[in-house]
Design an enzyme around this catalytic site. Structure first.
Site, PDB file in Angstrom:
ATOM      1  N   ALA A  67       0.857  -1.181   0.000  1.00 13.92           N
ATOM      2  CA  ALA A  67       0.000   0.000   0.000  1.00 13.92           C
ATOM      3  C   ALA A  67       0.894   1.232   0.000  1.00 13.92           C
ATOM      4  O   ALA A  67       2.053   1.176   0.433  1.00 13.92           O
ATOM      5  CB  ALA A  67      -0.897  -0.018   1.226  1.00 13.92           C
ATOM      6  N   GLY A 110       0.680  -4.876   1.021  1.00 13.02           N
ATOM      7  CA  GLY A 110      -0.570  -4.943   0.262  1.00 13.02           C
ATOM      8  C   GLY A 110      -0.394  -5.625  -1.092  1.00 13.02           C
ATOM      9  O   GLY A 110      -1.351  -6.172  -1.644  1.00 13.02           O
ATOM     10  N   GLU A 113      -0.707  -9.159  -0.299  1.00 14.02           N
ATOM     11  CA  GLU A 113      -2.133  -9.379   0.025  1.00 14.02           C
ATOM     12  C   GLU A 113      -2.974  -9.395  -1.253  1.00 14.02           C
ATOM     13  O   GLU A 113      -3.913 -10.185  -1.373  1.00 14.02           O
ATOM     14  CB  GLU A 113      -2.603  -8.308   1.014  1.00 14.02           C
ATOM     15  CG  GLU A 113      -1.971  -8.522   2.389  1.00 14.02           C
ATOM     16  CD  GLU A 113      -2.139  -7.334   3.337  1.00 14.02           C
ATOM     17  OE1 GLU A 113      -1.774  -6.214   2.945  1.00 14.02           O
ATOM     18  OE2 GLU A 113      -2.636  -7.535   4.454  1.00 14.02           O
ATOM     19  N   GLU A 133       4.954  -4.954   7.139  1.00 16.47           N
ATOM     20  CA  GLU A 133       4.226  -3.860   7.795  1.00 16.47           C
ATOM     21  C   GLU A 133       4.691  -3.601   9.223  1.00 16.47           C
ATOM     22  O   GLU A 133       4.663  -2.472   9.706  1.00 16.47           O
ATOM     23  CB  GLU A 133       2.721  -4.157   7.806  1.00 16.47           C
ATOM     24  CG  GLU A 133       2.034  -4.013   6.449  1.00 16.47           C
ATOM     25  CD  GLU A 133       2.015  -5.283   5.636  1.00 16.47           C
ATOM     26  OE1 GLU A 133       2.852  -6.184   5.869  1.00 16.47           O
ATOM     27  OE2 GLU A 133       1.147  -5.387   4.750  1.00 16.47           O
TER      28      GLU A 133
HETATM   29  C1  HXC Z   1       5.006   4.370  -1.367  1.00 17.45           C
HETATM   30  C2  HXC Z   1       6.861   3.378  -2.280  1.00 17.45           C
HETATM   31  C3  HXC Z   1       6.522   2.133  -1.684  1.00 17.45           C
HETATM   32  C4  HXC Z   1       5.321   2.076  -0.910  1.00 17.45           C
HETATM   33  C5  HXC Z   1       8.358   1.882  -2.775  1.00 17.45           C
HETATM   34  N1  HXC Z   1       7.999   3.174  -2.942  1.00 17.45           N
HETATM   35  N2  HXC Z   1       7.476   1.230  -2.013  1.00 17.45           N
HETATM   36  N3  HXC Z   1       6.098   4.465  -2.115  1.00 17.45           N
HETATM   37  N4  HXC Z   1       4.614   3.216  -0.773  1.00 17.45           N
HETATM   38  N5  HXC Z   1       4.894   0.942  -0.355  1.00 17.45           N
HETATM   39  C6  HXC Z   1       8.701   4.214  -3.709  1.00 17.45           C
HETATM   40  C7  HXC Z   1       9.935   4.735  -2.984  1.00 17.45           C
HETATM   41  O1  HXC Z   1       9.580   5.709  -2.037  1.00 17.45           O
HETATM   42  C8  HXC Z   1      10.714   5.294  -4.123  1.00 17.45           C
HETATM   43  O2  HXC Z   1      10.175   6.529  -4.519  1.00 17.45           O
HETATM   44  C9  HXC Z   1      10.408   4.317  -5.271  1.00 17.45           C
HETATM   45  O3  HXC Z   1       9.193   3.659  -4.918  1.00 17.45           O
HETATM   46  C10 HXC Z   1      11.498   3.263  -5.446  1.00 17.45           C
HETATM   47  O4  HXC Z   1      11.717   2.625  -4.199  1.00 17.45           O
HETATM   48  P1  HXC Z   1      13.166   2.528  -3.495  1.00 17.45           P
HETATM   49  O5  HXC Z   1      12.939   2.351  -2.056  1.00 17.45           O
HETATM   50  O6  HXC Z   1      14.028   3.673  -3.901  1.00 17.45           O
HETATM   51  O7  HXC Z   1      13.729   1.191  -4.144  1.00 17.45           O
HETATM   52  P2  HXC Z   1      14.712   0.125  -3.498  1.00 17.45           P
HETATM   53  O8  HXC Z   1      15.843   0.798  -2.776  1.00 17.45           O
HETATM   54  O9  HXC Z   1      15.051  -0.831  -4.595  1.00 17.45           O
HETATM   55  O10 HXC Z   1      13.846  -0.635  -2.398  1.00 17.45           O
HETATM   56  C11 HXC Z   1      12.755  -1.401  -2.796  1.00 17.45           C
HETATM   57  C12 HXC Z   1      11.908  -1.802  -1.545  1.00 17.45           C
HETATM   58  C13 HXC Z   1      11.535  -0.516  -0.748  1.00 17.45           C
HETATM   59  C14 HXC Z   1      12.699  -2.768  -0.669  1.00 17.45           C
HETATM   60  C15 HXC Z   1      10.648  -2.513  -2.061  1.00 17.45           C
HETATM   61  O11 HXC Z   1      10.997   0.463  -1.646  1.00 17.45           O
HETATM   62  C16 HXC Z   1      10.556  -0.760   0.350  1.00 17.45           C
HETATM   63  O12 HXC Z   1      10.903  -1.265   1.421  1.00 17.45           O
HETATM   64  N6  HXC Z   1       9.297  -0.365   0.104  1.00 17.45           N
HETATM   65  C17 HXC Z   1       8.250  -0.441   1.124  1.00 17.45           C
HETATM   66  C18 HXC Z   1       7.780  -1.877   1.333  1.00 17.45           C
HETATM   67  C19 HXC Z   1       6.709  -1.950   2.422  1.00 17.45           C
HETATM   68  O13 HXC Z   1       6.982  -1.614   3.582  1.00 17.45           O
HETATM   69  N7  HXC Z   1       5.499  -2.372   2.035  1.00 17.45           N
HETATM   70  C20 HXC Z   1       4.367  -2.416   2.967  1.00 17.45           C
HETATM   71  C21 HXC Z   1       3.594  -1.121   2.899  1.00 17.45           C
HETATM   72  S1  HXC Z   1       2.290  -1.063   4.091  1.00 17.45           S
HETATM   73  P3  HXC Z   1      11.023   7.908  -4.342  1.00 17.45           P
HETATM   74  O14 HXC Z   1      10.122   8.967  -4.942  1.00 17.45           O
HETATM   75  O15 HXC Z   1      11.241   8.084  -2.886  1.00 17.45           O
HETATM   76  O16 HXC Z   1      12.283   7.693  -5.113  1.00 17.45           O
HETATM   77  C22 HXC Z   1       1.059  -1.996   3.436  1.00 17.45           C
HETATM   78  C23 HXC Z   1      -0.182  -2.092   4.326  1.00 17.45           C
HETATM   79  C24 HXC Z   1      -1.347  -2.799   3.671  1.00 17.45           C
HETATM   80  O17 HXC Z   1       1.143  -2.540   2.396  1.00 17.45           O
HETATM   81  C25 HXC Z   1      -2.584  -2.695   4.515  1.00 17.45           C
HETATM   82  C26 HXC Z   1      -3.360  -1.431   4.302  1.00 17.45           C
HETATM   83  C27 HXC Z   1      -4.611  -1.313   5.089  1.00 17.45           C
END
Ligand code: HXC
Length: 259
Positions: A67, A110, A113, A133
């Protein structure tokens, strides 16, 4: 309606529609607009008689990295209740046609999911799954605590959800989350081929088989078996059952019409 973050290709294979998540710079982070576009596209395809199976995919780098954290970060608890109540996740689970997730790259939060709301997951061998998360101070709130636990069992689900560690396609396959691992450059072709194979099957039987398997997660065994018995009997009212069995006896290929 024009869509910014979701691309639909009908007839990617005969009777197969391909739905591509298309927010590549953000690794297909699932913001509200993307999720609503996805829901609308899926519901339209579910109504479309020319579609018998659907493939959802991202791109080589990410199925979806979760998400959209930036969209969620400042929300209050009450806003999150409404956000979730937008009902998108529940609506996706109601799609009656078979849905295959073609997963490559990051399939996190997400995104994982979303893949788990699909019926079958085909994964590229280097795909990475995870429910990270916990590292953000939240929990997998779009079905992950339930669906991952059903898929991989309590001990592994606890391990994965409480540590947030990523897991490989090989682990996902070994634990039953993923049905097939394929070489990285073929994951989409393999998923489309799988969908095409399903789309060649009699669609009413496919629909009732999907409903019956899903009932295994919702109903007690006796009720699930009753539903199975009724659905199995119901199929004897279809032209495709008559055709399928006649074709077997006559040693020819069946011609299914979807009735
Ligand atoms: C918003 C995201 C994102 C996310 C990546 N990006 N994941 N933006 N939400 N979930 C964006 C980054 O900010 C970045 O933009 C661009 O995508 C590229 O990501 P990088 O981090 O620079 O790439 P990398 O170093 O290769 O790392 C990849 C990654 C990392 C390991 C996947 O991006 C990461 O940890 N992402 C978050 C994963 C996560 O925690 N997912 C769970 C989310 S909570 P910019 O503009 O900054 O360059 C969820 C809850 C669901 O899903 C339930 C809801 C009710």
């Amino acid at each position: 309606m024009p869509m910014d973050f979701v691309k639909v290709t009908k007839a990617a294979k005969p009777y197969v529609a391909l739905v591509e998540l298309n927010r590549p710079k953000e690794l297909n982070a699932l913001n509200s607009q993307l999720l609503h576009e996805l829901r609308n596209a899926m519901q339209e395809l579910d109504r479309d008689e020319a579609v018998r199976a659907i493939v959802i995919t991202g791109n080589a780098r990410a199925f979806a990295a979760g998400a959209d954290i930036k969209e969620m970060a400042d929300k209050t608890a009450v806003e999150m209740m409404t956000y979730k109540q937008s009902g998108v996740w529940g609506d996706l689970k109601k799609i009656a046609k078979p849905v295959v997730a073609a997963v490559s790259g990051f399939c996190l939060g997400g995104g994982c999911e979303l893949a788990m709301t699909c019926d079958i997951i085909v994964a590229a061998e280097s795909a990475q799954f995870g429910q990270p998360e916990i590292k953000l101070g939240i929990l997998p709130g779009a079905g992950g605590t339930q669906r991952l636990t059903h898929a991989v069992g309590k001990a592994r689900a606890m391990d994965l959800i409480l540590t947030g560690r990523f897991f490989s396609a090989a682990e996902a396959e070994r634990w039953g989350l993923v049905s097939r691992i394929v070489p990285d450059d073929t994951y989409l072709a393999e998923a489309l081929h799988l969908a095409e194979t399903i789309a060649q099957m009699p669609p009413v039987a496919v629909r009732l088989a999907k409903e019956s398997v899903n009932a295994a997660f919702e109903l007690p065994l006796t009720e699930g078996l009753q539903l199975e018995t009724k659905n199995a009997a119901l199929l004897f009212s279809t032209e495709d059952q008559k055709e399928g069995m006649k074709a077997f006896v006559e040693k020819r290929k069946a011609n299914f019409v979807g009735k």
